[in-house]
Design a protein around this motif. Structure first.
Motif: not given
Ligand code: ADE
Length: 260
Positions: A214-235, A240-245
């Motif tokens: 939803i964030t990629m679609d509506r507010r991609p500008d927010l993603l620059a401040t998103a932080r993911f744990t190692a577990d979330e990065q794996r998910i 196939g979303l990590l590369e897109q983010v």
């Protein structure tokens, strides 16, 4: 938290503060709101709070003296309060600002009107100028209500569950996933199976993926401040979303450093 509102329309605030969580917070004495009528501090017998702009031009400008006198009548402890002017020229309010403001014990909200407020009042008295978005309202009153609402729900004990604040949209650079409630099937559309599974890990994974999509679609500008744990990065990688983010963040960074 005490909110002081300086306005020429005190009645504007009668009903909005009497509803919902803000009302509950007032009743529980988590917040109090004092509305001050600027007109009561005008100097002349016509109680003028605005006048024509020097240099000509459209509209009226709010005079500095009634505003200053009104502020002076409120005993302000400058260390624990902030004097905020609501105006379209301000820095845009966001969740981080709401968090910061929730640390003060008093917020003084000055509602601008007409074509603006005399610049000398702003320079001499105002700590910060805030806008609620890139559009022009007829005055700062609605914006002041937005600030009160956004800040009040962050105060300890105001929402039933403090975790709901942590899961807010924006609190970690992601918009919130969609939510579902009864009935299980609405107009032929069922609730996603995973939410009925009772498998908390699977639900958290589903919600993370939804939030990111939803964030990629509506507010991609927010993603620059998103932080993911190692577990979330794996998910996210598995989906196939990590590369897109990362690509979106890279693109927005390169746009910032090479505009146009
Ligand atoms: N007054 C008029 N427009 C405004 C805005 N967008 N934000 C805050 N105050 C305002």
């Amino acid at each position: 938290m005490v909110f002081d509102i300086l306005t020429i329309f005190p009645d504007f605030f009668l009903s909005p503060l009497q509803e919902g969580i803000v009302r509950r917070a007032r009743t529980a004495r988590k917040i109090s709101v004092d509305v001050h009528d600027i007109r009561g501090y005008a100097l002349d017998r016509h109680r003028m709070t605005d006048d024509r702009p020097f240099g000509g031009g459209e509209g009226m400008v709010m005079k500095p003296e009634p505003l200053a006198r009104c502020l002076q009548a409120i005993a302000v402890d400058h260390d624990r309060s902030s004097i905020i002017l609501l105006s379209p020229r301000g820095r845009q309010l966001n969740q981080e600002t709401a968090q910061r403001l929730s640390q003060y014990s008093r917020l003084i909200l000055v509602c601008g009107r007409y074509e603006g407020v005399d610049e000398r009042f702003r320079d001499r008295y105002v700590d910060e100028e805030l806008s609620i978005g890139d559009y022009v309202l007829t005055g700062g009153e609605l914006a002041a209500l937005v600030v009160i609402d956004a800040v009040t729900r962050l105060l300890p004990g105001v929402l039933g569950c403090s975790a709901s604040v942590d899961h807010d949209s924006f609190s970690r650079g992601l918009l919130k996933h969609g939510q579902f409630t009864r009935p299980r099937i609405f107009e032929g559309v069922p609730v996603p199976d995973v939410l009925l599974s009772g498998d908390h890990r699977a639900i958290a994974t589903y919600r993370l993926i939804e939030s990111v999509r939803i964030t990629m679609d509506r507010r991609p500008d927010l993603l620059a401040t998103a932080r993911f744990t190692a577990d979330e990065q794996r998910i996210l990688k598995k989906e196939g979303l990590l590369e897109q983010v990362e690509a979106i963040v890279q693109e927005s960074r390169s746009k910032l450093s090479h505009p146009g």
